[in-house]
Design a protein around this motif. Structure first.
Motif, short mmCIF file in Angstrom:
data_model
loop_
_atom_site.label_atom_id
_atom_site.label_comp_id
_atom_site.label_asym_id
_atom_site.label_seq_id
_atom_site.Cartn_x
_atom_site.Cartn_y
_atom_site.Cartn_z
N THR A 165 -0.63 -2.03 9.07
CA THR A 165 -1.38 -0.84 8.51
C THR A 165 -2.80 -1.64 7.86
O THR A 165 -3.32 -0.80 7.20
CB THR A 165 -0.61 -0.44 7.11
OG1 THR A 165 -0.33 -1.30 6.38
CG2 THR A 165 0.43 0.15 7.69
N GLU A 166 -2.89 -2.86 7.94
CA GLU A 166 -4.29 -3.40 7.72
C GLU A 166 -4.78 -4.09 8.81
O GLU A 166 -4.14 -4.37 9.87
CB GLU A 166 -3.80 -4.82 6.53
CG GLU A 166 -3.06 -4.13 5.29
CD GLU A 166 -2.27 -5.16 4.45
OE1 GLU A 166 -2.58 -6.48 5.02
OE2 GLU A 166 -2.05 -4.89 3.48
N GLN A 223 2.36 1.34 3.35
CA GLN A 223 3.59 0.50 3.58
C GLN A 223 4.78 1.11 2.81
O GLN A 223 6.10 0.84 3.21
CB GLN A 223 3.12 -0.84 3.29
CG GLN A 223 2.12 -1.59 4.16
CD GLN A 223 1.38 -2.79 3.49
OE1 GLN A 223 1.56 -2.84 2.42
NE2 GLN A 223 0.89 -3.65 4.35
N SER A 259 0.81 -1.20 0.12
CA SER A 259 0.11 0.03 0.03
C SER A 259 1.06 1.20 -0.05
O SER A 259 1.97 1.12 0.12
CB SER A 259 -0.82 0.04 1.22
OG SER A 259 -0.13 0.23 2.52
#
Length: 94
Positions: A74-75, A8, A5
């Motif tokens: 982050t997920e 990331q 992402s």
């Protein structure tokens, strides 16, 4: 390999930049998180190792082993928060 992402990738780039500038890996990451339940955000410090130092423990929000572990947060996953931004990597606790 999965595509990273934007956040990331930002973490990856910042990590590499820190390592090139300082000659060692950072020990801390200053990040923004969002709580899953009420969507409030706050700024926190992640330590990039699981070594607990009693003198700094109250300043550390979360311990993780690597930048890869940080990127995984982050997920949405097993934690009750997600990382929504990274401000900086640091060698010392600010």
């Amino acid at each position: 390999m999965e595509k990273m992402s934007a956040l990331q990738q930002k973490m990856e780039d910042s990590f590499v930049e820190f390592c090139e500038k300082h000659g060692h890996e950072p020990r801390y990451a200053n990040c923004e998180i969002e709580w899953q339940d009420d969507h409030d955000t706050c700024d926190v410090v992640f330590k990039l190792s699981c070594d607990v130092d009693e003198s700094e423990d109250d300043k550390i929000f979360y311990y993780c082993n690597s930048v890869k572990d940080l990127q995984a947060m982050t997920e949405k996953g097993s934690e009750d928060f997600v990382i929504t931004d990274i401000y900086s990597f640091e060698g010392d606790l600010l």
